[in-house]
Motif scaffolding. Structure first.
Motif, PDB file in Angstrom:
ATOM      1  N   UNK A  84     -47.496 -20.852  36.343  1.00  0.00           N
ATOM      2  CA  UNK A  84     -47.948 -19.463  36.183  1.00  0.00           C
ATOM      3  C   UNK A  84     -46.905 -18.496  36.712  1.00  0.00           C
ATOM      4  N   UNK A  85     -46.631 -17.480  35.906  1.00  0.00           N
ATOM      5  CA  UNK A  85     -45.727 -16.421  36.334  1.00  0.00           C
ATOM      6  C   UNK A  85     -46.495 -15.110  36.469  1.00  0.00           C
ATOM      7  N   UNK A  86     -47.300 -14.817  35.507  1.00  0.00           N
ATOM      8  CA  UNK A  86     -48.141 -13.623  35.500  1.00  0.00           C
ATOM      9  C   UNK A  86     -49.288 -13.921  34.549  1.00  0.00           C
ATOM     10  N   UNK A  87     -50.343 -13.092  34.520  1.00  0.00           N
ATOM     11  CA  UNK A  87     -51.443 -13.361  33.583  1.00  0.00           C
ATOM     12  C   UNK A  87     -50.935 -13.521  32.151  1.00  0.00           C
ATOM     13  N   UNK A  88     -51.166 -14.686  31.570  1.00  0.00           N
ATOM     14  CA  UNK A  88     -50.746 -14.950  30.197  1.00  0.00           C
ATOM     15  C   UNK A  88     -49.281 -15.296  30.049  1.00  0.00           C
ATOM     16  N   UNK A  89     -48.547 -15.408  31.164  1.00  0.00           N
ATOM     17  CA  UNK A  89     -47.115 -15.701  31.093  1.00  0.00           C
ATOM     18  C   UNK A  89     -46.805 -16.900  31.988  1.00  0.00           C
ATOM     19  N   UNK A  90     -46.065 -17.861  31.414  1.00  0.00           N
ATOM     20  CA  UNK A  90     -45.854 -19.139  32.085  1.00  0.00           C
ATOM     21  C   UNK A  90     -44.400 -19.574  31.892  1.00  0.00           C
ATOM     22  N   UNK A  91     -43.989 -20.542  32.682  1.00  0.00           N
ATOM     23  CA  UNK A  91     -42.641 -21.081  32.527  1.00  0.00           C
ATOM     24  C   UNK A  91     -42.627 -22.562  32.868  1.00  0.00           C
ATOM     25  N   UNK A  92     -41.720 -23.300  32.237  1.00  0.00           N
ATOM     26  CA  UNK A  92     -41.586 -24.729  32.506  1.00  0.00           C
ATOM     27  C   UNK A  92     -40.154 -25.160  32.220  1.00  0.00           C
ATOM     28  N   UNK A  93     -39.811 -26.343  32.673  1.00  0.00           N
ATOM     29  CA  UNK A  93     -38.470 -26.890  32.505  1.00  0.00           C
ATOM     30  C   UNK A  93     -38.124 -27.757  33.691  1.00  0.00           C
ATOM     31  N   UNK A  94     -36.995 -28.450  33.622  1.00  0.00           N
ATOM     32  CA  UNK A  94     -36.644 -29.309  34.752  1.00  0.00           C
ATOM     33  C   UNK A  94     -36.372 -28.501  36.015  1.00  0.00           C
ATOM     34  N   UNK A  95     -36.047 -27.213  35.865  1.00  0.00           N
ATOM     35  CA  UNK A  95     -35.834 -26.371  37.040  1.00  0.00           C
ATOM     36  C   UNK A  95     -37.146 -26.019  37.734  1.00  0.00           C
ATOM     37  N   UNK A  96     -38.279 -26.348  37.105  1.00  0.00           N
ATOM     38  CA  UNK A  96     -39.594 -26.150  37.728  1.00  0.00           C
ATOM     39  C   UNK A  96     -40.153 -27.470  38.246  1.00  0.00           C
ATOM     40  N   UNK A  97     -39.379 -28.539  38.110  1.00  0.00           N
ATOM     41  CA  UNK A  97     -39.854 -29.860  38.530  1.00  0.00           C
ATOM     42  C   UNK A  97     -38.657 -30.625  39.093  1.00  0.00           C
ATOM     43  N   UNK A  98     -38.323 -31.749  38.507  1.00  0.00           N
ATOM     44  CA  UNK A  98     -37.172 -32.532  38.967  1.00  0.00           C
ATOM     45  C   UNK A  98     -36.080 -32.557  37.910  1.00  0.00           C
ATOM     46  N   UNK A  99     -34.862 -32.747  38.370  1.00  0.00           N
ATOM     47  CA  UNK A  99     -33.695 -32.682  37.496  1.00  0.00           C
ATOM     48  C   UNK A  99     -33.560 -33.968  36.683  1.00  0.00           C
ATOM     49  N   UNK A 100     -34.431 -34.111  35.695  1.00  0.00           N
ATOM     50  CA  UNK A 100     -34.476 -35.341  34.902  1.00  0.00           C
ATOM     51  C   UNK A 100     -35.287 -35.085  33.641  1.00  0.00           C
ATOM     52  N   UNK A 101     -35.184 -36.009  32.692  1.00  0.00           N
ATOM     53  CA  UNK A 101     -36.029 -35.934  31.503  1.00  0.00           C
ATOM     54  C   UNK A 101     -37.493 -36.036  31.896  1.00  0.00           C
ATOM     55  N   UNK A 102     -37.814 -36.903  32.839  1.00  0.00           N
ATOM     56  CA  UNK A 102     -39.181 -37.002  33.330  1.00  0.00           C
ATOM     57  C   UNK A 102     -39.654 -35.658  33.865  1.00  0.00           C
ATOM     58  N   UNK A 103     -38.822 -34.992  34.643  1.00  0.00           N
ATOM     59  CA  UNK A 103     -39.196 -33.703  35.199  1.00  0.00           C
ATOM     60  C   UNK A 103     -39.443 -32.657  34.129  1.00  0.00           C
ATOM     61  N   UNK A 104     -38.579 -32.621  33.112  1.00  0.00           N
ATOM     62  CA  UNK A 104     -38.743 -31.646  32.038  1.00  0.00           C
ATOM     63  C   UNK A 104     -40.034 -31.887  31.267  1.00  0.00           C
ATOM     64  N   UNK A 105     -40.288 -33.136  30.882  1.00  0.00           N
ATOM     65  CA  UNK A 105     -41.496 -33.456  30.122  1.00  0.00           C
ATOM     66  C   UNK A 105     -42.748 -33.202  30.954  1.00  0.00           C
ATOM     67  N   UNK A 106     -42.720 -33.596  32.221  1.00  0.00           N
ATOM     68  CA  UNK A 106     -43.887 -33.391  33.083  1.00  0.00           C
ATOM     69  C   UNK A 106     -44.154 -31.913  33.303  1.00  0.00           C
ATOM     70  N   UNK A 107     -43.091 -31.120  33.437  1.00  0.00           N
ATOM     71  CA  UNK A 107     -43.268 -29.679  33.609  1.00  0.00           C
ATOM     72  C   UNK A 107     -43.873 -29.050  32.357  1.00  0.00           C
ATOM     73  N   UNK A 108     -43.420 -29.501  31.178  1.00  0.00           N
ATOM     74  CA  UNK A 108     -44.013 -28.998  29.936  1.00  0.00           C
ATOM     75  C   UNK A 108     -45.476 -29.350  29.827  1.00  0.00           C
ATOM     76  N   UNK A 109     -45.830 -30.586  30.219  1.00  0.00           N
ATOM     77  CA  UNK A 109     -47.231 -30.999  30.190  1.00  0.00           C
ATOM     78  C   UNK A 109     -48.058 -30.179  31.168  1.00  0.00           C
ATOM     79  N   UNK A 110     -47.496 -29.903  32.360  1.00  0.00           N
ATOM     80  CA  UNK A 110     -48.215 -29.105  33.353  1.00  0.00           C
ATOM     81  C   UNK A 110     -48.452 -27.682  32.851  1.00  0.00           C
TER      82      UNK A 110
END
Length: 418
Positions: free
Chosen positions: A378-404
Motif C-alpha cells: 500500500x502506498x495510498x488509497x487505491x495506489x500500490x507498488x511491488x517489485x523485488x525492491x519491496x521484498x528480496x533481491x531475487x526472482x522469488x522476491x519479485x513474484x512474491x511481492x507481486x502476489x502480495x
C-alpha cells in the motif's frame, strides 16, 4: 503488440510487466477483475530479457533460474522451459589452481574435493555442515524471522574462518548479491543458501527471457500492452506518455525502484547494484563442464561457459563464455578481464571475440543488513507498488511481492478502502 481502445475504467492498471507485474496481473485476472498491464518496453520481462546477438543467445546480464523458489514451483511449467542444470557447486580459482566447492550429498564421487586442506580446514567443514543442515532443514519462516545483521556476521557466527570467507564466500556471494563487502542481510543470505541447497540452478533453452514470456502467455487476451510507457499516476488512473488518460479504480506500480519513485513521489527505495556482463566467443570451450567459476582474487564476479550448459546458445559451434564484473566496465576493463580469464581457465584467450557487452544499472536492489524482507504494497488509497525492491533481491522476491500486491488490492476492493 497492437494497442486496443479503452472502453471505460479498469479495476486495476498494473504498470510494468517484469516478474512482479506479471504475477500481480495474473493473480488479479484470476480473481475476475478487469486488468490492464502496461509495459514501456517492446517485450515483457523487465531485467529478465534475452537478446540474439551475432548468432548467440545472451541474457541481459548473467542470470540463473533456481527451481527451489516457492513462487517458481507455483507458477511455472518447468518442462516447457527445457531447463539444463549447472553442475552443483562452483570452481574457485586459487593460488593453487582450481578448487571445487560442492555439496558431497549431490555428487558423492566428488567428496574428495571437499577433503580437509584442499579448500577448507576440517573445522571449517564442520561449521559449514552445521550451517547448511540448519538452513536446508529449517522452515523458511524460521530463517525469515531470525536475528538479522550482515552476511559477514552470519558467517562468523556459524564459525566459518576468515580464510574461507575470503577464499570462497566473498568471491562467490559477490556474484549473488552484486556487492563485495558481505554487507547483505544475514536473513536473506540464509534464505539464499537454503534455496541453493534445496534447488537446482539452471538455464532455460530460450534464455532467461523465457520465464516472463511464459507468465505473459497465460494472461487473458487484451490484458497486456507493450510499448506503452506511463508518464504519471493520477487521481483517476494513469497518464500514458502519449497523453492519453487510462481510468482505473486502482493502480499498481510494478516497475524498478527508480521508476517507481518517479511515479510515486516520496516513495523510499533502496539503492541499486550495477553489473556488467561480457560475452566472449571462443573457437574451443576453455572448460567442458557446465559449472560456475569464481576467482579468489576477485578480479571478476564469476564466469562460465554458457554453451556447456545450453549448447543451443551458439549457432556456429563456437563456445560462449559469460563473465560479470561489478559496476560499469569500459574497453580497458574488458581487455583486462579477457587476460584474467586466460589465467583462470589456463588457456590463451587472445583470440577470443567480445561479441556482446551489457551494463545493467539497478540489476538488484541493495539489501544491507539489517533490513526488512518484505515491505507493504500500500502506498495510498487505491495506489500500490511491488517489485523485488519491496521484498528480496531475487526472482522469488519479485513474484512474491507481486502476489502480495494482488492480495492487498483484492482485500481493499472487497472492504471498500481502495
Amino acid at each position: 503488440m497492437a494497442r486496443t481502445k479503452d472502453s471505460g475504467p479498469y479495476d486495476v492498471v498494473v504498470v510494468g510487466a517484469g516478474a512482479a507485474g506479471l504475477a500481480c496481473a495474473g493473480d488479479l485476472c484470476a480473481a475476475g477483475l478487469r486488468v490492464l498491464l502496461v509495459e514501456a518496453g517492446d517485450e515483457v520481462g523487465g531485467r529478465m530479457r534475452t537478446d540474439r546477438v551475432a548468432g548467440f543467445t545472451v541474457d541481459r546480464g548473467f542470470q540463473v533460474f533456481n527451481t527451489a523458489y516457492p513462487q517458481v514451483k507455483r507458477r511455472m511449467e518447468l518442462k516447457a522451459l527445457r531447463l539444463r542444470p549447472f553442475t552443483p557447486g562452483v570452481l574457485v580459482h586459487t593460488e593453487d589452481g582450481l578448487r571445487r566447492f560442492t555439496d558431497p550429498s549431490r555428487r558423492p564421487r566428488r567428496i574428495r574435493d571437499m577433503l580437509p586442506g584442499r579448500l577448507a580446514s576440517g573445522r571449517d567443514l564442520l561449521a559449514l555442515s552445521a550451517l547448511s543442515a540448519r538452513d536446508a532443514l529449517a522452515p523458511a519462516s524460521v530463517l525469515r524471522h531470525g536475528a538479522d545483521g550482515t552476511t559477514r556476521d552470519a558467517l562468523a557466527a556459524a564459525g566459518v574462518s576468515p580464510r574461507l570467507v575470503e577464499t570462497f564466500f566473498r568471491p562467490f556471494l559477490s556474484g549473488v548479491f552484486l556487492e563485495d563487502r558481505l554487507e547483505t542481510s544475514a536473513r536473506f543470505f540464509h534464505l539464499v543458501w537454503r534455496s541453493m541447497l534445496r534447488g537446482t540452478l539452471c538455464l532455460p533453452a530460450g534464455g532467461i527471457g523465457a520465464v516472463p514470456a511464459q507468465l505473459a502467455s497465460r494472461l487473458p487476451p487484451r490484458v497486456l500492452r507493450t510499448a506503452t510507457p506511463v508518464s504519471a499516476v493520477t487521481p483517476g488512473g494513469v497518464t500514458l506518455a502519449d497523453g492519453r488518460e487510462v481510468p482505473s479504480r486502482t493502480v499498481v506500480v510494478a516497475t524498478g525502484q527508480r521508476a517507481a519513485a518517479e511515479l510515486l513521489p516520496g516513495l523510499r527505495v533502496p539503492d541499486g547494484r550495477t553489473v556488467t556482463t561480457l560475452y566472449h566467443a571462443a573457437a574451443r570451450p576453455p572448460l567442458e563442464e557446465p559449472v560456475l567459476v569464481v576467482d579468489s582474487r576477485r578480479r571478476f564476479l564469476n564466469t562460465c561457459v554458457l554453451t556447456a550448459v545450453q549448447p543451443g546458445f551458439s549457432t556456429d559451434g563456437r563456445a560462449l563464455v559469460s563473465t560479470s564484473v561489478l559496476g560499469s566496465a569500459g574497453a580497458a576493463d574488458a581487455a583486462a578481464v579477457q587476460r584474467d580469464l586466460g589465467d583462470v581457465y589456463g588457456v590463451d584467450t587472445s583470440g577470443w571475440e567480445l561479441v556482446h557487452h551489457v551494463t545493467v544499472a539497478d540489476a538488484l536492489p541493495a539489501m544491507p543488513g539489517p533490513t526488512p524482507l518484505a515491505r507493504t504494497a500500500r502506498w495510498a488509497p487505491g495506489r500500490y507498488t511491488c517489485g523485488d525492491h519491496r521484498a528480496t533481491a531475487s526472482l522469488q522476491g519479485a513474484l512474491a511481492s507481486g502476489a502480495r500486491a494482488a492480495r492487498t488490492v483484492l482485500d481493499d476492493l472487497r472492504s471498500g478502502t481502495a
